[in-house]
Write an enzyme that holds these catalytic residues in place. Sequence first.
Site, PDB file in Angstrom:
ATOM      1  CG  HIS A  78      37.866  -9.791 -20.486  1.00 22.97           C
ATOM      2  ND1 HIS A  78      37.295 -10.556 -21.462  1.00 22.97           N
ATOM      3  CD2 HIS A  78      38.162  -8.598 -21.079  1.00 22.97           C
ATOM      4  CE1 HIS A  78      37.240  -9.866 -22.602  1.00 22.97           C
ATOM      5  NE2 HIS A  78      37.757  -8.665 -22.391  1.00 22.97           N
ATOM      6  CG  HIS A 133      36.620  -4.150 -21.227  1.00 21.10           C
ATOM      7  ND1 HIS A 133      35.712  -4.118 -22.260  1.00 21.10           N
ATOM      8  CD2 HIS A 133      37.559  -5.056 -21.588  1.00 21.10           C
ATOM      9  CE1 HIS A 133      36.093  -4.967 -23.201  1.00 21.10           C
ATOM     10  NE2 HIS A 133      37.218  -5.555 -22.827  1.00 21.10           N
ATOM     11  CD  GLU A 134      40.907  -5.635 -19.778  1.00 20.74           C
ATOM     12  OE1 GLU A 134      40.943  -6.878 -19.745  1.00 20.74           O
ATOM     13  OE2 GLU A 134      40.882  -4.985 -20.851  1.00 20.74           O
ATOM     14  CD  GLU A 192      35.717  -7.569 -25.854  1.00 22.68           C
ATOM     15  OE1 GLU A 192      36.597  -8.287 -25.348  1.00 22.68           O
ATOM     16  OE2 GLU A 192      35.761  -6.325 -25.857  1.00 22.68           O
TER      17      GLU A 192
HETATM   18 ZN    ZN Z   1      38.009  -7.189 -23.902  1.00 22.27          ZN
END
Ligand code: ZN
Length: 501
Positions: free
Chosen positions: A268, A264-265, A294
Amino acid sequence: MEAKLQELKNRLAEVDDLGHANAVLAWDQQTYMPPGGAAARGRQMATLSRLAHEKFTDPAIGRLLDDLRPYEESLPYDSDDASLIRVTRRQYERDTKVPAEFVGALNEHAAITYQAWTEARPANNFMQMRPMLETTLDYSRRLADYFPGYDHIADPLIDFADYGMKAADVRRVFTELREQLVPLVRAITSQPPADDSCLKQHYPEALQRQFGEEVIRAFGYDFNRGRQDKTHHPFMTKFSLGDVRITTRFNENDLGDGLFSTLHESGHAMYEQGINPAYEATPLADGTSAGVHESQSRTWENIVGRSRGFWEHFYPRLQQIFPDQLRNVPLDTFYRAINKVQRSLIRVDADEVTYNLHVMIRFDIELQLLEGTLTIRDLPEAWHARYESDLGVTAPDDRDGVLQDVHWYGGIIGGAFQGYTLGNIMSGLFYDAALKAHPNIPAEIAQGKFGTLHGWLRENIYQHGAKFTASELIERVTGGPLRIEPYITYLKTKYGDLYNL
Ligand code: ZN
């Protein structure tokens, strides 16, 4: 004009330097700082924020923006210079509407509230937070009122995170989505739950970390311009376009925790690493909205990282790293485990299908609090009632109820949550556009190759930074406005296969 533009850039670079110096302090605070540093660190960060705010709202910047207007209007809308002036003006007009004393008082209150929450949550003590939260709500309303002329009092607060969206827009999209999600959740949860016990074995941290880093390196996360450290609540941060860091946490008894938060990170971070280097030290060197940001983390975490094809390639490697745990677990069992759907209490642990229902509860509650149709006193009960009606689960206490998310306890009430679901919707929209351009992407993913997808995202989304608004970006990429269909199709196809719907 050139001299004026240069002066503007010089001033913006100073603001940017202060902001990123502050980001280093915040990163350290959440990774390595000993507890004894807390008080001084809070003060240091407040000082840097104040200086950055003063420098950015200096009337000299307003004059430069006025002087540069004819130059901006002589350029194409999407040129770098016109975009820099336009985006800076939008932020300048926003930031100069709010008095510096108010910003200072709000930040101070948020810091005290956050500190109290770190103790009140484990102690399950909502009563302790109540007076502080009432003050937060008051601050949030006053903040909105610096932007008169709104349709709904939440509009200015939503606008901070997801520029251009109003409460009514979000409500419309959420209503549409809910109509699709509720029957899907019902159909899935009427079946026996997936067995995810293979994830809940002992997985040594160092090996989890090794595997996660192998994967994100393959995705295209650049360790020469980033690094990964441990924290309690994972986040991505940027000190410059050449230094975009991620943080993660590991649970040795749950493989999914650390792995998916790392993926997830990294999503980003790849967004920020992919921004045009010419935008360094300007307001363009940033993601364009909470939702778009997101969408990038969700693409790599879920659409790629929880896909069958991805694991066809990576599961043998994972079994090699964890032979005792996974030797006898077939790929299919593992795939079902990482995509287990269940009605649950905690947003951050929720699966792809139910996740958005958690967000909608929070969004609706924020609107009610701001409208005054719900009081802080009645908040815990309202929370329980919504979980009962929307998800069919009841938290045993406030710890796993209204105290679970940091957002209201470290910031304002309003605009904090809609970006998560907008991001999910956009992840489906963007991925669909990438597939139309390159139908071979899924086949490549199944071979552990991500270059085509990463290249498409870089070309169409990353490089632009904050140049375009979310809706402009969506229009450019898909030729139309935000719509939920590709995301719904993605969910229905994937979970239809998994659950024979
Ligand atoms: Zn996030």
